[in-house]
Design an enzyme around this catalytic site. Structure first.
Site, PDB file in Angstrom:
ATOM      1  N   LYS A 107       0.825  -1.160   0.109  1.00 55.46           N
ATOM      2  CA  LYS A 107       0.022   0.038   0.032  1.00 55.46           C
ATOM      3  C   LYS A 107       1.066   1.354   0.124  1.00 55.46           C
ATOM      4  O   LYS A 107       0.471   2.112  -0.664  1.00 55.46           O
ATOM      5  CB  LYS A 107      -1.077   0.054   1.044  1.00 55.46           C
ATOM      6  N   GLU A 131      -5.319  -6.321  -4.692  1.00 55.41           N
ATOM      7  CA  GLU A 131      -6.253  -6.608  -3.706  1.00 55.41           C
ATOM      8  C   GLU A 131      -5.856  -6.765  -2.335  1.00 55.41           C
ATOM      9  O   GLU A 131      -6.366  -5.942  -1.340  1.00 55.41           O
ATOM     10  CB  GLU A 131      -7.271  -7.738  -3.920  1.00 55.41           C
ATOM     11  N   GLY A 136      -6.952  -6.379   4.080  1.00 54.38           N
ATOM     12  CA  GLY A 136      -6.388  -7.744   4.006  1.00 54.38           C
ATOM     13  C   GLY A 136      -7.568  -8.479   3.401  1.00 54.38           C
ATOM     14  O   GLY A 136      -7.562  -8.476   1.923  1.00 54.38           O
ATOM     15  N   ILE A 138     -10.726  -8.224   2.800  1.00 51.47           N
ATOM     16  CA  ILE A 138     -12.009  -7.765   2.490  1.00 51.47           C
ATOM     17  C   ILE A 138     -11.639  -7.436   0.841  1.00 51.47           C
ATOM     18  O   ILE A 138     -11.054  -6.666   0.622  1.00 51.47           O
ATOM     19  CB  ILE A 138     -12.177  -6.399   3.212  1.00 51.47           C
ATOM     20  N   GLY A 189       1.427 -10.739  14.367  1.00 47.67           N
ATOM     21  CA  GLY A 189       1.791 -10.528  13.112  1.00 47.67           C
ATOM     22  C   GLY A 189       0.863  -9.490  12.430  1.00 47.67           C
ATOM     23  O   GLY A 189       0.629  -9.621  11.021  1.00 47.67           O
ATOM     24  N   GLU A 192       3.218  -3.683  11.116  1.00 48.22           N
ATOM     25  CA  GLU A 192       4.360  -3.672  10.080  1.00 48.22           C
ATOM     26  C   GLU A 192       5.656  -3.827  10.951  1.00 48.22           C
ATOM     27  O   GLU A 192       5.724  -3.525  11.915  1.00 48.22           O
ATOM     28  CB  GLU A 192       4.122  -2.322   9.549  1.00 48.22           C
ATOM     29  N   ASP A 203      -0.040   3.962   7.583  1.00 47.12           N
ATOM     30  CA  ASP A 203      -0.331   2.733   6.882  1.00 47.12           C
ATOM     31  C   ASP A 203      -2.132   3.111   6.659  1.00 47.12           C
ATOM     32  O   ASP A 203      -2.390   2.597   5.351  1.00 47.12           O
ATOM     33  CB  ASP A 203      -0.481   1.503   7.852  1.00 47.12           C
ATOM     34  N   LYS A 207      -3.783   3.582   2.753  1.00 44.24           N
ATOM     35  CA  LYS A 207      -5.008   2.768   2.183  1.00 44.24           C
ATOM     36  C   LYS A 207      -6.018   3.827   1.947  1.00 44.24           C
ATOM     37  O   LYS A 207      -6.794   3.422   0.712  1.00 44.24           O
ATOM     38  CB  LYS A 207      -5.524   1.954   3.229  1.00 44.24           C
ATOM     39  N   GLY A 311      -3.056 -10.218   9.086  1.00 45.70           N
ATOM     40  CA  GLY A 311      -2.654 -11.465   9.541  1.00 45.70           C
ATOM     41  C   GLY A 311      -2.379 -12.536   8.342  1.00 45.70           C
ATOM     42  O   GLY A 311      -2.467 -11.906   7.096  1.00 45.70           O
TER      43      GLY A 311
HETATM   44  N1  HSE Z   1      -0.043  -3.767   9.460  1.00 44.22           N
HETATM   45  C1  HSE Z   1      -1.164  -3.412   8.839  1.00 44.22           C
HETATM   46  C2  HSE Z   1      -2.476  -3.532   9.845  1.00 44.22           C
HETATM   47  C3  HSE Z   1      -1.444  -5.019   8.024  1.00 44.22           C
HETATM   48  O1  HSE Z   1      -2.154  -3.503  11.035  1.00 44.22           O
HETATM   49  O2  HSE Z   1      -3.611  -3.246   9.340  1.00 44.22           O
HETATM   50  C4  HSE Z   1      -2.288  -4.874   7.103  1.00 44.22           C
HETATM   51  O3  HSE Z   1      -2.227  -3.946   5.988  1.00 44.22           O
END
Ligand code: HSE
Length: 434
Positions: A107, A131, A136, A138, A189, A192, A203, A207, A311
């Site tokens: 992204k 995508e 994630g 969706i 997990g 980032e 982040d 998006k 995840g």
């Molecule tokens: N680090 C991002 C989050 C992972 O927590 O949403 C998915 O883009």
């Protein structure tokens, strides 16, 4: 030599998402073949550190040289899940130059440099799909580009960062402190490699830029987007907001005003910020690493997308769906619009209206409330609710004001006046989602 009827891939990145993809390719090999009539195999994997012990099949060939993926004639497509911008960009550009199709979850790269990459893919007649880069599992990229293509999208608001949402949910439901919740999110997990991207809102902003493009067909410069993260959200505000009927969520919000500025540029309201969301809204009930996006469209009406935003397997689900589309030779239009995207302008702060929650730590003394109310009144701000708790902290009490809709500029000026007139030890404010 690759077998006929096999899509041979080079995988860049063997972290949470890359590891998830390897597992999913094996677990769901049957559905891949039924849906595409082909097999998907991984020829080679790019990793940063060859010496690191990994929980992956011993047969996987690892390399730390990205040209071993881009330049290998056996490889049909590259999957880029390393994140970051430098190596990822080199890999994608060189891969396109060598005729590889691209699937990426990046992204940051797509928000900041996506349009030239889309152009390059088009010029090279290669597929580029992304995508997994937003929310994630969706399927929002596909939904905006194709399923909702008949609509003018008028607004969107989303919980777009799983890590921040996990942290805020844990602070709300289990009284966890910020640092512990962040450590847990990293262990699971979601975060980032640099968690500042998550908790400082970057982040989510990446998006939002992608969603703004896909929804409104407009380009906005990421560097100019107003971004505020969750690092400074106090447990006290989470508790007070909860008592008033709200959860605090990190939101990415954008509204197409359908108007233009003096230069003829389309005007949008857009930004990333923590806000109070009424308990009655579906967004307030989106917890943990889940993401959600509320879209308003002129024909389709109101739509709510909800699912796992981070995840291993949820993100691998989106990556693999893109690979299936590559296996079926489906060439996308990457923006969803036929023409180059016009540049948007942002509505200035003095015009963007919202309700606000304001908490001021004040001495419980005569005249304090009068001065605060006076500063608000001077800016034409009307209050809808005022709550002062008796419990004292260092001789001070939290005074909470909920306002009617006002501009950000008026709110900033009222706060500046309060600071100079009564010198509170702390004053914080958040928008309220309506
Ligand atoms: N680090 C991002 C989050 C992972 O927590 O949403 C998915 O883009």
């Amino acid at each position: 030599m690759p077998k006929p009827n096999t899509l041979c891939i080079g995988l860049a990145g063997l972290g949470t998402v890359g590891g998830g993809l390897i597992r999913l390719l094996s677990a769901n090999a049957d559905i891949i073949e039924r849906r595409t009539g082909r097999k998907i195999t991984v020829k080679r994997v790019l990793v940063h550190n060859l010496a690191k012990k990994r929980d992956c099949p011993a047969s996987l060939e690892l390399t730390d040289d990205y040209t071993k993926l881009t330049d290998d004639p056996d490889i049909d497509a590259l999957v880029e899940v390393i994140g970051g911008k430098d190596t990822a960009k080199k890999l994608i550009e060189r891969g396109l130059d060598h005729g590889k199709h691209i699937v990426t979850a990046n992204k940051a790269l797509l928000a900041e440099e996506g349009l030239p990459l889309f152009q390059k893919a088009k010029e090279q007649d290669r597929i580029l799909r992304y995508e997994a880069s937003v929310a994630g599992a969706i399927p929002i990229v596909q939904a905006l580009k194709e399923s909702l293509a008949a609509n003018h999208i008028t607004s969107l608001v989303g919980i777009l960062n799983g890590t921040s949402n996990y942290i805020l949910s844990q602070m709300t439901a289990n009284n966890l402190d910020f640092a512990t919740a962040l450590t847990d999110a990293t262990k699971m997990g979601y975060a980032e490699a640099d968690p500042s991207l998550d908790i400082d809102g970057f982040d989510c902003a990446h998006k939002l830029i992608l969603l703004l493009r896909l929804s409104f067909g407009l380009h906005y410069d990421y560097q100019k987007l107003p971004i505020q993260g969750i690092r400074n959200i106090a447990a006290l505000d989470i508790a007070l907001a909860n008592q008033l009927g709200y959860h605090i969520k990190l939101l990415g919000q954008a509204r197409n005003t359908m108007e233009v500025d003096a230069n003829g540029n389309p005007l949008v309201e857009a930004g990333v910020f923590p806000a109070l969301v009424p308990h009655s809204f579906l967004l307030a009930r989106v917890d943990g690493s889940f993401n959600a996006i509320h879209i308003k469209a002129d024909a389709a009406g109101s739509l709510f997308f909800h699912g796992r935003g981070a995840g291993d397997l949820p993100t691998a689900s989106a990556v693999l769906a893109d690979l299936l589309a590559v296996a079926r030779c489906e060439y996308p239009n990457n923006t969803g619009f036929a023409q180059d995207l016009p540049k948007a302008s942002l509505v200035s702060a003095d015009q963007w209206k919202a309700r606000y929650y304001v908490r001021v730590m004040v001495a419980d003394a005569p005249g304090v409330l009068r001065d605060i109310a006076g500063a608000m009144a001077e800016q034409g701000i009307s209050m809808s609710q005022v709550v002062q708790h008796e419990a004292q902290k260092n001789g001070e009490v939290p005074l909470v004001l909920m306002t009617h809709a006002t501009s950000q500029l008026a709110m900033d000026q009222a706060i500046a006046t309060i600071k100079t007139s009564i010198h509170p030890s702390e004053i914080v404010h958040f928008k309220v989602l309506e």
